[in-house]
Design a protein around this motif. Structure first.
Motif, PDB file in Angstrom:
ATOM      1  N   ARG A  57       0.839  -1.199   0.000  1.00 28.78           N
ATOM      2  CA  ARG A  57       0.000   0.000   0.000  1.00 28.78           C
ATOM      3  C   ARG A  57       0.872   1.246   0.000  1.00 28.78           C
ATOM      4  NH1 ARG A  57      -5.198  -1.214   3.910  1.00 28.78           N
ATOM      5  NH2 ARG A  57      -5.146  -3.480   3.759  1.00 28.78           N
ATOM      6  N   GLU A  58       0.351   2.294  -0.613  1.00 32.82           N
ATOM      7  CA  GLU A  58       1.034   3.580  -0.633  1.00 32.82           C
ATOM      8  C   GLU A  58       0.132   4.637  -0.007  1.00 32.82           C
ATOM      9  OE1 GLU A  58       2.310   4.673  -4.505  1.00 32.82           O
ATOM     10  OE2 GLU A  58       3.494   2.836  -4.824  1.00 32.82           O
ATOM     11  N   PHE A  86       1.459   6.758  11.170  1.00 34.76           N
ATOM     12  CA  PHE A  86       0.412   6.243  12.057  1.00 34.76           C
ATOM     13  C   PHE A  86      -0.865   5.923  11.276  1.00 34.76           C
ATOM     14  CE2 PHE A  86      -3.445   7.146  14.471  1.00 34.76           C
ATOM     15  CZ  PHE A  86      -3.314   6.282  15.543  1.00 34.76           C
ATOM     16  N   LEU A  87      -1.281   6.842  10.402  1.00 32.72           N
ATOM     17  CA  LEU A  87      -2.532   6.638   9.662  1.00 32.72           C
ATOM     18  C   LEU A  87      -2.426   5.450   8.707  1.00 32.72           C
ATOM     19  CD1 LEU A  87      -3.458  10.375   8.947  1.00 32.72           C
ATOM     20  CD2 LEU A  87      -4.550   8.802  10.574  1.00 32.72           C
ATOM     21  N   LEU A  88      -1.263   5.282   8.094  1.00 28.39           N
ATOM     22  CA  LEU A  88      -1.094   4.139   7.202  1.00 28.39           C
ATOM     23  C   LEU A  88      -1.146   2.822   7.978  1.00 28.39           C
ATOM     24  CD1 LEU A  88      -0.453   2.780   4.499  1.00 28.39           C
ATOM     25  CD2 LEU A  88       1.980   3.178   4.976  1.00 28.39           C
ATOM     26  N   LEU A  89      -0.409   2.740   9.078  1.00 30.55           N
ATOM     27  CA  LEU A  89      -0.356   1.491   9.831  1.00 30.55           C
ATOM     28  C   LEU A  89      -1.694   1.194  10.509  1.00 30.55           C
ATOM     29  CD1 LEU A  89       3.237   1.642  11.361  1.00 30.55           C
ATOM     30  CD2 LEU A  89       2.450   0.515   9.276  1.00 30.55           C
ATOM     31  N   ARG A  90      -2.419   2.225  10.874  1.00 27.24           N
ATOM     32  CA  ARG A  90      -3.749   2.000  11.439  1.00 27.24           C
ATOM     33  C   ARG A  90      -4.665   1.360  10.394  1.00 27.24           C
ATOM     34  NH1 ARG A  90      -7.683   6.799  13.611  1.00 27.24           N
ATOM     35  NH2 ARG A  90      -7.697   7.222  11.368  1.00 27.24           N
ATOM     36  N   GLU A  91      -4.551   1.821   9.155  1.00 29.17           N
ATOM     37  CA  GLU A  91      -5.365   1.252   8.080  1.00 29.17           C
ATOM     38  C   GLU A  91      -4.953  -0.179   7.780  1.00 29.17           C
ATOM     39  OE1 GLU A  91      -5.885   1.832   3.290  1.00 29.17           O
ATOM     40  OE2 GLU A  91      -5.488   3.612   4.504  1.00 29.17           O
TER      41      GLU A  91
END
Length: 482
Positions: A57-58, A86-91
Motif C-alpha cells: 500500500r502507498e 500512524f494513519l497508514l499502519l492503522r489502516e
C-alpha cells in the motif's frame, strides 16, 4: 518480529520507529526485517510531504508548514511524519490505539501546552482526539489528572524536590531493569551508606549556599527497607539535617518481605508520612514466577503492621498483565487492595524492558502473556473500580515495551496526591537526586529547558567517585547563573 524501516530523513528514524512499535511491538532496524516500510519525506515550500509504502500500500500525507523558529519547525516536522505513518499502519492493521499517535512518556504535557496557548481543558482534549487520535477515554483521563494537579503542579522558584536512592533488593524481580543490585552478603551496604552520607552533606551545603529549600523528599530504589533499621535511621537523620523543612517525606518500603517493626519504627521516628507496601499481585504463583521472595499473606501482614504503627498514608503498587494472569486474576488483586483501603494506589502496565529476564521469557513463551485487549480491560477495570472506591487519578506516565501500549497511573484519595510524583513526572520540579544511578534534573525557567547530572549506576564506582558526583551537580546548578 523485525521491521525494516527505510527513510530518506535519518533524523526521523527513531521517531518513526516509535510509531511502528505501536502496531508491531519488537525490533525496528534499517538493514533487515520481516517486512519493509519505506518513507520519503520532503517539503514543497508550503507543506511537508510524506510518502509511505508498506504491505503493498502507498499513502501520501500533506501537512501545512506553519511553525516558526528552529525548534518549532523541527517539532512540526516530526509530528507530520509520525502522523502520516500512524494513519497508514492503522489502516493496514485495523488497530485503533487508545493513545493514538502519541509516543511520548508524558501525554499530559501536550494538554498543558495547549492550555498555555489559550485553550480550555475541553478544547485541548478535543484537539488531542482530533489531531492525535487519542481515544475519548484517555483524553478524559488526562483532563481528570489536570484537575487533580491544580494548585500543586508547579513549584516555587526557591524550592526543589529531593530523591535518595537505595540500590539494593533482596532479590531481583524478573521485569526489573533498574540500576540496583541484589543485597547478597551485604558487604557493599556500609561503604555505600558512608558514601551516600558524604553526598548528602555536601549537597546540603550546596543548597544552603543557593538559598534553596526542599519541598518534597522521596527515598526509593531498589528497596530502601532491604537495608537495616540502623542504616535507614542514619540516612534519614543526615538527610533531614541537610535538607530540613520538607512538607512531604516518602519511603518506598516496597517489598513486604523487607518490612518489620524495627524498620517501620525507624521510619516513623523521622516523621515520614508516606510509605509504600507493594503487592504487585496477590497470587503466590505469580509472585514466585516474577522473582518476589514473599507471599500474598506477607503483604497483608506488612500492611496491617504499618497501620498498627500509625502510618496513615500508605501507597500500594499493582501490575496489570503479569505473566500467566488474566482479567479475573487482576480483579482479585485489585479487590484485595481496595478492601485494605490504602490512601493511594499505583496501577502499572507491565513493561518488559529488553534488559530484563522477562524479555527472554516473552520471546520463548509468548502465549502465557495477556493479549493487548486483556491488558486494556485490566486498566479500564482499575479506573472504574478505584473511582467507585473514592480514588482519583493524579499522575500518569508511559514507557516503551508496555503491555497494550498503555500507561501507569497513580490514584489517590482526596488530599493524598504525592507531590514528589507530580513534580517529577510532569517535570515541573527541580529534583536533586543522590545515590548510585540517581539522576538530578534541573529546570532553567528562563530558557524553558531541563538539564541532567546522572550519578554512575555501578555501586562500587559510586562509592569511589562520590565527590565527583557532587561536583557534577555543582556544575549543573551553578550553570543557572550563567
Amino acid at each position: 518480529m523485525i521491521v525494516r524501516l527505510l527513510t530518506n530523513e535519518e533524523a526521523l528514524f527513531a521517531e518513526l520507529a516509535d510509531v511502528v512499535r505501536i502496531f508491531y511491538p519488537g525490533i525496528v532496524r534499517s538493514d533487515e526485517g520481516d517486512f519493509i516500510i519505506r518513507h520519503e519525506g520532503k517539503s514543497d515550500g508550503a507543506n511537508w510531504c510524506d510518502r509511505f509504502e508498506a504491505e503493498g500500500r502507498e499513502y501520501t500525507h500533506l501537512t501545512p508548514m506553519q511553525a516558526e523558529g528552529l525548534l518549532a519547525v523541527k517539532r512540526e516536522r516530526k509530528r507530520a511524519a509520525k502522523t502520516g505513518l500512524f494513519l497508514l499502519l492503522r489502516e493496514i492493521t485495523g488497530v485503533n490505539p487508545v493513545w493514538g499517535s502519541l509516543t511520548g512518556i508524558r501525554p499530559t504535557r501536550l494538554l498543558y501546552e495547549l492550555m498555555e496557548n489559550g485553550e480550555t481543558s475541553d478544547s485541548a482534549a478535543r484537539h488531542l482526539m482530533d489531531d492525535f487520535y487519542v481515544s475519548e477515554e484517555k483524553a478524559a483521563l488526562i483532563q481528570e489528572i489536570e484537575r487533580m494537579q491544580r494548585g500543586v503542579r508547579t513549584v516555587p522558584s526557591d524550592q526543589f524536590d529531593l530523591y535518595i536512592g537505595i540500590p539494593f533488593c533482596v532479590t531481583r524481580c524478573s521485569y526489573c531493569s533498574f540500576s540496583s543490585g541484589e543485597l547478597g552478603n551485604g558487604k557493599l551496604v556500609a561503604p555505600y551508606v558512608d558514601a551516600l552520607v558524604r553526598e548528602i552533606r555536601i549537597c546540603g551545603e550546596m543548597m544552603r549556599e543557593k538559598n534553596l529549600r526542599v519541598r518534597a523528599a522521596y527515598m526509593g530504589g531498589g528497596t530502601p527497607t532491604s537495608i537495616s533499621a540502623k542504616d535507614l535511621a542514619r540516612i534519614l537523620d543526615e538527610a533531614q539535617r541537610a535538607f530540613p523543612g520538607a512538607v512531604e517525606w516518602t519511603v518506598e518500603a516496597g517489598r513486604p518481605d523487607t518490612i518489620d517493626r524495627e524498620k517501620l519504627a525507624a521510619i516513623r521516628d523521622y516523621n515520614v508520612g508516606r510509605i509504600s507496601v507493594n503487592p504487585q499481585t496477590f497470587s503466590d504463583e505469580t509472585l514466585r514466577r516474577i522473582g518476589r521472595a514473599h507471599t500474598a499473606q506477607d503483604t497483608l501482614d506488612a500492611f496491617r503492621l504499618a497501620r498498627e504503627m500509625g502510618f496513615n498514608h500508605i501507597n500500594m503498587d499493582i501490575i496489570a498483565a503479569l505473566p500467566g494472569e488474566r482479567l479475573p486474576d487482576f480483579k482479585r488483586t485489585l479487590d484485595t487492595v481496595i478492601s485494605l483501603d490504602p490512601e493511594s494506589v499505583t496501577v502499572h502496565s507491565l513493561a518488559i524492558k529488553r534488559s530484563s529476564r522477562l524479555h527472554e521469557e516473552l520471546v520463548t513463551d509468548k502465549d502465557d502473556y495477556a493479549p493487548p485487549e486483556d491488558a486494556a480491560d485490566m486498566i479500564r477495570h482499575a479506573r472504574v473500580s478505584l473511582s467507585e472506591a473514592g480514588y482519583y487519578p493524579y499522575y500518569l506516565y508511559r514507557q516503551k515495551y508496555m503491555a497494550g501500549n498503555l500507561e501507569n497511573t497513580g490514584y489517590a484519595k482526596a488530599n493524598h496526591a504525592c507531590l514528589y510524583n507530580i513534580g517529577n513526572m510532569e517535570e515541573t520540579a527541580r529534583v536533586l537526586a543522590l545515590g548510585a544511578g540517581a539522576v538530578t534534573k534541573w529546570l532553567f525557567d528562563r530558557e524553558r529547558r531541563i538539564e541532567r547530572a546522572p550519578n554512575v549506576r555501578n555501586i562500587e564506582e559510586y562509592i569511589n567517585r562520590v565527590e565527583e558526583m557532587t561536583e557534577r551537580k555543582r556544575a549543573l546548578i551553578g550553570g543557572e547563573e550563567a
